[in-house]
Design a protein around this motif. Structure first.
Motif, PDB file in Angstrom:
ATOM      1  N   GLN A 178      -0.832  -3.581   7.971  1.00  0.00           N
ATOM      2  CA  GLN A 178       0.083  -4.501   7.293  1.00  0.00           C
ATOM      3  C   GLN A 178       1.243  -4.867   8.205  1.00  0.00           C
ATOM      4  O   GLN A 178       1.639  -6.026   8.283  1.00  0.00           O
ATOM      5  N   ILE A 218      -3.359   1.570   6.582  1.00  0.00           N
ATOM      6  CA  ILE A 218      -2.867   0.431   5.791  1.00  0.00           C
ATOM      7  C   ILE A 218      -1.498   0.013   6.291  1.00  0.00           C
ATOM      8  O   ILE A 218      -1.237  -1.171   6.521  1.00  0.00           O
ATOM      9  N   GLU A 219      -0.604   0.982   6.469  1.00  0.00           N
ATOM     10  CA  GLU A 219       0.755   0.676   6.912  1.00  0.00           C
ATOM     11  C   GLU A 219       0.762   0.023   8.289  1.00  0.00           C
ATOM     12  O   GLU A 219       1.457  -0.971   8.520  1.00  0.00           O
ATOM     13  N   ILE A 257      -1.852  -7.377  -4.970  1.00  0.00           N
ATOM     14  CA  ILE A 257      -1.305  -6.027  -4.809  1.00  0.00           C
ATOM     15  C   ILE A 257       0.196  -6.059  -5.053  1.00  0.00           C
ATOM     16  O   ILE A 257       0.742  -5.227  -5.786  1.00  0.00           O
ATOM     17  N   GLY A 258       0.880  -7.028  -4.452  1.00  0.00           N
ATOM     18  CA  GLY A 258       2.321  -7.162  -4.657  1.00  0.00           C
ATOM     19  C   GLY A 258       2.670  -7.400  -6.115  1.00  0.00           C
ATOM     20  O   GLY A 258       3.594  -6.787  -6.659  1.00  0.00           O
ATOM     21  N   LEU A 313      -8.337 -12.220   1.544  1.00  0.00           N
ATOM     22  CA  LEU A 313      -7.327 -11.301   2.062  1.00  0.00           C
ATOM     23  C   LEU A 313      -5.935 -11.674   1.546  1.00  0.00           C
ATOM     24  O   LEU A 313      -5.186 -10.818   1.066  1.00  0.00           O
ATOM     25  N   ALA A 314      -5.607 -12.949   1.603  1.00  0.00           N
ATOM     26  CA  ALA A 314      -4.290 -13.407   1.134  1.00  0.00           C
ATOM     27  C   ALA A 314      -4.134 -13.188  -0.375  1.00  0.00           C
ATOM     28  O   ALA A 314      -3.093 -12.719  -0.830  1.00  0.00           O
ATOM     29  N   ARG A 315      -5.179 -13.520  -1.137  1.00  0.00           N
ATOM     30  CA  ARG A 315      -5.113 -13.324  -2.595  1.00  0.00           C
ATOM     31  C   ARG A 315      -4.981 -11.845  -2.940  1.00  0.00           C
ATOM     32  O   ARG A 315      -4.191 -11.469  -3.807  1.00  0.00           O
ATOM     33  N   ASN A 316      -5.742 -10.997  -2.262  1.00  0.00           N
ATOM     34  CA  ASN A 316      -5.661  -9.555  -2.540  1.00  0.00           C
ATOM     35  C   ASN A 316      -4.271  -9.019  -2.231  1.00  0.00           C
ATOM     36  O   ASN A 316      -3.721  -8.238  -3.009  1.00  0.00           O
ATOM     37  N   ASN A 317      -3.701  -9.420  -1.104  1.00  0.00           N
ATOM     38  CA  ASN A 317      -2.349  -8.976  -0.767  1.00  0.00           C
ATOM     39  C   ASN A 317      -1.349  -9.442  -1.811  1.00  0.00           C
ATOM     40  O   ASN A 317      -0.471  -8.688  -2.223  1.00  0.00           O
ATOM     41  N   ARG A 318      -1.473 -10.677  -2.235  1.00  0.00           N
ATOM     42  CA  ARG A 318      -0.568 -11.194  -3.262  1.00  0.00           C
ATOM     43  C   ARG A 318      -0.743 -10.434  -4.570  1.00  0.00           C
ATOM     44  O   ARG A 318       0.238 -10.065  -5.216  1.00  0.00           O
ATOM     45  N   LEU A 321       2.062  -8.586   9.474  1.00  0.00           N
ATOM     46  CA  LEU A 321       3.356  -9.171   9.147  1.00  0.00           C
ATOM     47  C   LEU A 321       4.092  -9.623  10.407  1.00  0.00           C
ATOM     48  O   LEU A 321       4.623 -10.734  10.458  1.00  0.00           O
TER      49      LEU A 321
END
Length: 165
Positions: A134, A130-131, A15-16, A8-13, A138
């Motif tokens: 997230q 998603i919004e 995506i950014g 999850l953390a890698r995917n979010n990173r 956060l």
């Protein structure tokens, strides 16, 4: 199926990173990076009152050192000017120059393109989910980090020996 927090953390990173690469490619025509365009858009949106470095820091979460570098680059390219705040010479406000204002239409068009891509690839319900998720993640992470910082600060205070009078 168990959730893998690392994935999850890698995917979010990722995506950014991919969003930033896309923005950099698109904004290259204007000789500006994706991060610079975000900061410039913020300054343009606050054209009447001016934008402070602290306000931008709170809006985007970039460190003040990173923002200082971005602002310097925007100033060197002629997109931003700095003025002292009336009544407080220590505080500085950022304003877009005429050149910065001219790029507004291009920035808006690139944002419309990005929104169009999202609209083509996701339903409104998916984007809303998603919004929301997230935002929830956060908020919880910020609260957890603030709590840990407070605990660490209190721990440091209790570890210091009492000063002799």
């Amino acid at each position: 199926m168990a959730l893998d927090i690392g994935t999850l953390a890698r995917n979010n990173r990722q995506i950014g990173i991919q969003l930033e690469l896309w923005a950099n490619r698109v904004m290259d025509k204007e000789q500006i990076t994706g991060c610079q365009s975000q900061v410039l858009l913020y300054i343009l949106r606050h054209a009447q009152e001016g934008a402070s470095l602290t306000a931008i820091h709170h809006a985007y979460g970039y460190s003040k050192a990173t923002l200082s570098g971005l602002i310097k680059q925007l100033r060197e390219k002629g997109y931003v000017r700095v003025e002292h705040c009336t009544g407080d010479d220590r505080r500085k406000l950022l304003y877009a120059t005429d050149r910065g204002k001219q790029i507004m239409e291009a920035l808006s068009e690139y944002n419309r393109q990005a929104q169009g891509w999202l609209d083509r690839n996701f339903t409104p319900e998916e984007l809303g989910a998603i919004e929301r998720l997230q935002g929830k993640m956060l908020q919880k992470l910020i609260a957890a980090n603030e709590c840990k910082q407070k605990e660490a600060s209190e721990h440091e205070k209790s570890d210091k020996p009492a000063q002799a009078i």
